[in-house]
Scaffold this motif. Sequence first.
Motif, PDB file in Angstrom:
ATOM      1  N   PRO A   1       0.799  -1.224   0.000  1.00  0.00           N
ATOM      2  CA  PRO A   1       0.000   0.000   0.000  1.00  0.00           C
ATOM      3  C   PRO A   1       0.835   1.280   0.000  1.00  0.00           C
ATOM      4  O   PRO A   1       0.424   2.295  -0.571  1.00  0.00           O
ATOM      5  N   VAL A   2       2.012   1.250   0.630  1.00  0.00           N
ATOM      6  CA  VAL A   2       2.887   2.427   0.625  1.00  0.00           C
ATOM      7  C   VAL A   2       3.364   2.692  -0.798  1.00  0.00           C
ATOM      8  O   VAL A   2       3.384   3.838  -1.261  1.00  0.00           O
ATOM      9  N   GLU A   3       3.715   1.634  -1.502  1.00  0.00           N
ATOM     10  CA  GLU A   3       4.159   1.773  -2.897  1.00  0.00           C
ATOM     11  C   GLU A   3       3.022   2.304  -3.772  1.00  0.00           C
ATOM     12  O   GLU A   3       3.245   3.122  -4.662  1.00  0.00           O
ATOM     13  N   THR A   4       1.809   1.856  -3.514  1.00  0.00           N
ATOM     14  CA  THR A   4       0.642   2.350  -4.255  1.00  0.00           C
ATOM     15  C   THR A   4       0.487   3.853  -4.056  1.00  0.00           C
ATOM     16  O   THR A   4       0.306   4.607  -5.012  1.00  0.00           O
ATOM     17  N   THR A   5       0.585   4.302  -2.799  1.00  0.00           N
ATOM     18  CA  THR A   5       0.458   5.730  -2.502  1.00  0.00           C
ATOM     19  C   THR A   5       1.552   6.520  -3.200  1.00  0.00           C
ATOM     20  O   THR A   5       1.293   7.559  -3.816  1.00  0.00           O
ATOM     21  N   LEU A   6       2.788   6.020  -3.128  1.00  0.00           N
ATOM     22  CA  LEU A   6       3.905   6.702  -3.797  1.00  0.00           C
ATOM     23  C   LEU A   6       3.705   6.747  -5.300  1.00  0.00           C
ATOM     24  O   LEU A   6       4.033   7.741  -5.943  1.00  0.00           O
ATOM     25  N   MET A   7       3.150   5.688  -5.866  1.00  0.00           N
ATOM     26  CA  MET A   7       2.894   5.656  -7.308  1.00  0.00           C
ATOM     27  C   MET A   7       1.913   6.773  -7.694  1.00  0.00           C
ATOM     28  O   MET A   7       2.057   7.405  -8.731  1.00  0.00           O
ATOM     29  N   LEU A   8       0.942   7.022  -6.833  1.00  0.00           N
ATOM     30  CA  LEU A   8      -0.095   8.007  -7.135  1.00  0.00           C
ATOM     31  C   LEU A   8       0.317   9.440  -6.835  1.00  0.00           C
ATOM     32  O   LEU A   8      -0.064  10.359  -7.558  1.00  0.00           O
ATOM     33  N   ILE A   9       1.097   9.657  -5.767  1.00  0.00           N
ATOM     34  CA  ILE A   9       1.422  11.038  -5.376  1.00  0.00           C
ATOM     35  C   ILE A   9       2.902  11.233  -5.082  1.00  0.00           C
ATOM     36  O   ILE A   9       3.288  12.248  -4.514  1.00  0.00           O
ATOM     37  N   GLY A  10       3.748  10.295  -5.460  1.00  0.00           N
ATOM     38  CA  GLY A  10       5.165  10.342  -5.108  1.00  0.00           C
ATOM     39  C   GLY A  10       5.969  11.400  -5.838  1.00  0.00           C
ATOM     40  O   GLY A  10       7.105  11.660  -5.478  1.00  0.00           O
ATOM     41  N   ASP A  11       5.409  12.006  -6.835  1.00  0.00           N
ATOM     42  CA  ASP A  11       6.105  13.039  -7.586  1.00  0.00           C
ATOM     43  C   ASP A  11       5.998  14.374  -6.848  1.00  0.00           C
ATOM     44  O   ASP A  11       4.952  14.714  -6.308  1.00  0.00           O
ATOM     45  N   LYS A  12       7.073  15.128  -6.843  1.00  0.00           N
ATOM     46  CA  LYS A  12       7.104  16.441  -6.174  1.00  0.00           C
ATOM     47  C   LYS A  12       5.951  17.328  -6.635  1.00  0.00           C
ATOM     48  O   LYS A  12       5.273  17.963  -5.827  1.00  0.00           O
TER      49      LYS A  12
END
Length: 108
Positions: A11-22
Motif C-alpha cells: 500500500p505504501v508503494e501504491t500511494t507513492l505511485m499516485l502522489i510520489g512526484d514532487k
Amino acid sequence: MQAAKELPACPVETTLMLIGDKWKVLILRDLMPGTKRFGELKKSIGNVSQKVLTAQLRDMEQNGLVHREVYAEVPPRVEYSLTELGRSLEPILDAMRNWGEGYKSQIS
C-alpha cells in the motif's frame, strides 16, 4: 482509474505511485483550499513547466484524484478541483507539513 490488478501489492508503494512526484504533492497542496484554474496552479506551484503540469494533472485526473471542468466559453475556461478521493489525502499532506516544520526547527 487503474485496475486493482495493476497496483503494487504494498500500500505504501501504491500511494507513492499516485502522489510520489514532487509536483503532484504540490498540486494537492494547492487544490486543498478549493478550485483553481490552470494559470493559478502554475503560478502558485512555481517553476514547473506547462508541459509537466499538464501531464501531472492528466495523470491525477486519470487516477481519480483531480476533477477537470471545462467551460464552453471563449476563450475556454478550465478549472481543477480535488475529488473526494483526492481530498482524502489531506491527513497525509498535514502530516508531511508537520514533519517538515519539525525538521526545519530542529536543524535551525
